[in-house]
Design an enzyme around this catalytic site. Structure first.
Site, PDB file in Angstrom:
ATOM      1  CG  ASP A 236       1.158  31.346  15.342  1.00 26.85           C
ATOM      2  OD1 ASP A 236       2.162  31.066  14.654  1.00 26.85           O
ATOM      3  OD2 ASP A 236       0.061  30.772  15.207  1.00 26.85           O
TER       4      ASP A 236
ATOM      5  CG  HIS B 196       1.732  27.393  14.224  1.00 36.02           C
ATOM      6  ND1 HIS B 196       0.656  28.185  13.899  1.00 36.02           N
ATOM      7  CD2 HIS B 196       1.625  26.297  13.434  1.00 36.02           C
ATOM      8  CE1 HIS B 196      -0.056  27.610  12.949  1.00 36.02           C
ATOM      9  NE2 HIS B 196       0.506  26.455  12.655  1.00 36.02           N
TER      10      HIS B 196
ATOM     11  CB  SER C  10      -2.202  25.195  11.177  1.00 31.23           C
ATOM     12  OG  SER C  10      -1.409  26.010  10.351  1.00 31.23           O
TER      13      SER C  10
END
Length: 959
Positions: free
Chosen positions: A843, A877, A769
């Site tokens: 995601d 994610h 991330s």
């Protein structure tokens, strides 16, 4: 609610009330392999790629393989660098899912330990049994992406939920040990269990059940009840074909013998069908010239069909069900989002959302109605009906207009409290007070107005209730990192509120701790009042993390509210173990708790010993061990861990945790390949940025995608080196993002080289991330430091997130230079070191669209960079399925072997500027990296898929 805060990847202690883990639906055919694209700068680089034996791929199922018993491995040359046999033939790279070497896969496949929950009376404990990683077939189930949430239409729940496989009940014996297990039984074999909760009197457990049918279609959820004494379970509702709707809230105990359940309306027809021919174009308009700025939310409604589909799945019929099997429908079908009974069980606070919906914000901002009902389902009054909130400003601490955070006072039978903003919800507006807290009886007298409870100049942050003489009110302000705690006497208007603590939220050394909470007979949680023998003082207990320059040393302080004096009554050991206080266990009776009869639950762990739980009883602090979980990965039981401190060239103190493989000795074995894994954070002061966080004695929890897995491949791991991005005073942190990022990385690399544990030519960097964003920037602006990088689920082009990202709340047009110069996409032409990009195809995190990795890869490829892109089908994610996780580990291991371990060139040298050692010794920073703008703070890109009141699906923990 009393919560157990200790959590790591294989062991979770859950809240004492409603327990739920997101569950996984049933099997479908396996999905296609990851989409993979490969690019190299030269044809010569194509010669040495790898593949796993295809036989490994035929039986990829959730295993529970026992870890090897051999915890010590000799440091031969091959052990030091890993084997290369799997990575020599490139003919099948990218065609199938892969599994990493057994040194890694056995750790990932180790059986998970159960989750735990104690009864409200503290006389029993339940073990919630779990399985290993789910198969991809479950993650691949169809899902509807509506209004910022994802729904499994077959089950009428949130999609991608995990589940429990069984429940075991243990009596806590008088000596603190556990009695024999009573297994909850009576439900079908193979049932998937969710939403486990205790009845208020602790006589029953409630939970939901799904059963996989023969056609591989999961059934909808039904509510079951188990007798705690016998373990015998039965369905709550005797009426057939009544199913749970768990898209938002699911059910709640109203009293000891009845539950309020969200059900799928019995009259619901078939789902709406998408029209083959649209009735018209999709139109959005802003002809009123409203200023509406929103982040890059995903999975939003797109048209009228989506609106109808959202209503179809989210609409519930409330049913009041008794343990005797009787049930009645109450209210009309609606999109109910929460149900909250009053402490005296006479009322229920009912929240719902309704049209008009929005195509630009998630359901948490849809119009919201809050009503008060009687416990038998009769409407009493409407508290508020808030309009659509598309216009909440993007500045931090901005909130919705109108009543918010509506709750019951935990210390009163049926008194409501809530907060209302005075600044229109806009944090940029200067006003005093900024928030006002109100209270009111559930059924006030006619024309009786709400009472002003407290006025705040910062943003309201919650209340801990005790009684009419004591409540603690919290407020904070992000821009200054200020946080305040007020002492309020709710029943005494003549006693002025007083500030108890006024400090910086960044200053962990000054954290006084939080009040210990106790359960009441009504099932609420209030501040525990402590009575000391022969002492009339007004005491509470503060539970603190005890941050110090030597690491965290958790503590309990007996705190006198009147004199502000404190006495330490418990502290974690410092030498070998790390202990924390999890909860009070002596709150079965009403009234003040006697100090000499205090009983607490603690956790205890060390660098090499996994977490166990203990009862500690006063006055002699007698300790009884509650759990005895086996070590999850004995092959790494003797790993080496050290918290290290070093300094950035501008004087900022930095910390990191250095892990070394079992049996490794730098003086005899020489430097190792090293993996640096981190995540930047923003600060307002250098002093706060340099504070030590964490403990050197904490157990090394290894998650399914953890960097620590490469200890088994003989890597040195530098975990979480602090990368502080500091903006003091009026300066925004991101104004010098790249400069500070590179300086922090240089200091970390210099330290591991100085210690002789890392080979300068074989240091890789990675992150997830915002850590992936960091990784790409480091390869662009500090190529002299790292031989390769691994970036997972990142965002690389900040112009695609124009209304803020991470903790940056300026827009692209307000801070253009910052957005551009922070974006590694713009610097793709500077990236010459190998970079592996991995991203979930689905995601849903704001900012980290899959498109970010696609476009970044194309930019890299367009400049001849050595790069590889892996897109994981069906993953979000964080990665969930066993096939996906194993493949991520295989890709990572292959990349590290090819471009770090086996690197024959001078990988640590930048062809333009020299060697790592030269750069580190000279403190060189890429002059072109200096930036002009922004702020931030915090940890990871947080998804605002829904409002705070909704229970979003927990995200799997990342490195």
């Amino acid at each position: 609610m009393m919560r157990l805060h200790k959590l790591y990847h294989r062991f979770t202690l859950l809240p004492f009330s409603s327990l739920s883990i997101p569950s996984n639906p049933s099997l479908l055919p396996l999905s296609p392999p990851p989409r993979l694209t490969l690019c190299h700068r030269t044809a010569a680089n194509l010669a040495s790629m790898a593949s796993s034996a295809s036989s490994r791929l035929r039986n990829i199922v959730p295993l529970a393989a026992a870890p090897t018993e051999d915890a010590a491995v000799s440091f031969s040359s091959s052990a030091n660098t890993g084997t290369s046999g799997d990575y020599e033939d490139e003919s099948t790279v990218g065609t199938k899912y892969r599994v990493p070497p057994p040194e890694i896969s056995k750790i990932v496949d180790a059986p998970p330990v159960p989750a735990l929950s104690f009864s409200p009376l503290r006389d029993k404990i339940i073990f919630l049994k779990r399985r290993a990683l789910p198969p991809l077939a479950e993650i691949a189930r169809p899902e509807e992406k509506l209004a910022g949430i994802r729904i499994d239409g077959k089950c009428n729940t949130r999609s991608r939920m995990s589940f429990y496989t069984g429940i075991g009940i243990h009596q806590i014996l008088p000596d603190g040990t556990l009695g024999p297990e009573i297994e909850v039984h009576g439900f079908p074999d193979g049932a998937k269990i969710n939403f486990v909760s205790w009845s208020p009197d602790a006589c029953h457990l409630s939970f939901s059940i799904r059963v996989t049918e023969e056609d591989n279609d999961s059934s909808k959820l039904t509510v079951w009840i188990a007798d705690v004494k016998t373990g015998k379970a039965r369905p709550l509702l005797q009426v057939p074909n009544v199913y749970l709707n768990a898209v938002f809230d699911n059910y709640v105990w109203v009293n000891n013998s009845s539950l309020l359940v969200c059900t799928i309306p019995s009259s619901r027809p078939a789902p709406p069908k998408k029209p083959l021919v649209p009735i018209g174009p999709k139109i959005q308009s802003n002809e009123e010239k409203n200023i509406i700025q929103v982040r890059t939310f995903q999975d939003l409604l797109k048209d009228q069909y989506d609106e109808d589909l959202f209503d179809y799945y989210a609409t519930s019929q409330l049913v009041l069900a008794s343990l005797d099997g009787t049930a009645k429908e109450i209210g009309t079908p609606a999109v109910y989002t929460s149900m909250d009974p009053s402490p005296d069980h006479k009322y229920i606070l009912i929240s719902s959302i309704h049209r008009p919906y929005s195509f630009i914000v998630p359901c948490g901002r849809f119009p919201k109605k809050v009503e008060l009902w009687s416990a038998d389902g009769k409407f009493i009054r409407e508290l508020c009906d808030l309009p659509l909130a598309e216009d909440i400003p993007i500045a931090f601490n901005s909130v919705r207009k109108g009543m918010r955070s509506i709750n019951w006072r935990a210390d009163k039978p049926s008194t409501l409290y809530w907060v209302e903003t005075q600044d229109g919800g806009d944090a940029k507006v200067e006003i005093s007070p900024r928030d006002i807290v109100y209270t009111q009886l559930a059924e006030p007298l006619e024309d009786e107005q709400p009472t002003i409870f407290h006025k705040l100049d910062f943003r309201y942050g919650g209340i801990s209730w005790c009684d009419d003489s004591l409540a603690l009110v919290y407020e904070s302000w992000y821009k200054t990192r200020k946080i305040r705690t007020w002492v309020v006497s709710p029943g005494s208007e003549d006693v002025a509120p007083d500030i108890l603590f006024d400090r910086s939220s960044e200053d962990v050394y000054s954290d006084p701790g939080s009040p210990m909470m106790r359960r009441t007979e009504a099932g609420t949680y209030i501040i525990a009042r402590i009575k000391k023998a022969n002492d009339e003082g007004r005491y509470i207990i503060l539970n603190g993390i005890g941050a110090t320059p030597e690491g965290n040393i958790p503590f309990l302080d007996l705190f006198d509210i009147n004199t502000r004096k404190k006495e330490r009554i418990w502290e974690s050991s410092k030498e070998k173990y790390y202990e924390t206080v999890v909860a009070l266990m002596s709150d079965q009776e009403e009234g003040d708790l006697h100090l000499d009869k205090l009983k607490i639950l603690t956790s205890k762990e060390s660098k090499t010993e996994n977490t166990q739980y203990y009862f500690v009883s006063w006055p002699d602090k007698q300790t009884v061990q509650v759990t005895n979980f086996p070590h999850p990965y004995p092959q790494l039981a003797s790993l080496q861990k050290e918290m290290i401190r070093y300094q950035r060239k501008d004087g900022v103190q930095l910390t990191a945790t250095l892990y070394l493989p079992p049996g490794y000795n730098p003086s005899t074995d020489g430097p190792l390949p090293c993996l640096v894994w981190s995540y930047p954070g923003e600060f307002k002061s250098k002093d706060a940025a340099g504070q030590v966080r964490g403990s050197p004695n904490e157990f090394a929890g290894i998650g399914s995608t953890s960097a620590l897995l490469w200890l088994a491949r003989r890597f040195a791991i530098l975990s979480g080196p602090t990368i502080p991005i500091i903006g003091e005073g009026d300066e925004e942190a991101n104004d010098r993002y790249v400069e500070q990022l590179v300086a922090s990385a240089e200091a970390a690399v210099e330290e591991v080289i100085r210690r002789g544990v890392a080979d300068p030519k074989r240091i890789a960097v990675g992150g997830h991330s915002y850590g992936a964003f960091m990784t790409a920037n480091l390869l662009a602006h500090a190529p002299h430091l790292f031989c390769c990088g691994i970036a997972r689920s990142g965002a690389y082009n900040r112009t695609l997130t124009p209304f803020g990202f991470q903790n940056e709340d300026r827009t692209l047009w307000e801070a253009t230079n910052t957005y551009v110069e922070m974006s590694p996409f713009i610097s793709a032409n500077k990236i010459k070191k190998p970079i592996l990009l991995i991203h979930g195809e689905e995601d849903n995190n704001p900012g980290t669209l899959t498109m970010q990795s696609d476009r970044f890869f194309n930019a890299l490829k367009g400049h001849g960079a050595l790069c590889r892109l892996v897109i994981l089908p069906h993953e979000s994610h964080g990665y969930t399925a066993r096939e996906s996780i194993m493949h991520v580990l295989w890709e990572t291991d292959r990349w590290l072997h090819k471009h770090c371990v086996s690197n024959s060139s001078d990988a640590g040298e930048d062809h333009e500027t020299g060697t790592v050692k030269e750069h580190v010794s000279k403190g060189v920073t890429n002059a072109e990296s200096k930036v002009v703008a922004t702020s931030g703070g915090g940890s990871r890109e947080v998804s605002e898929l829904e409002c705070e009141e909704f229970n979003s699906v927990p995200r799997s923990s990342l490195w």
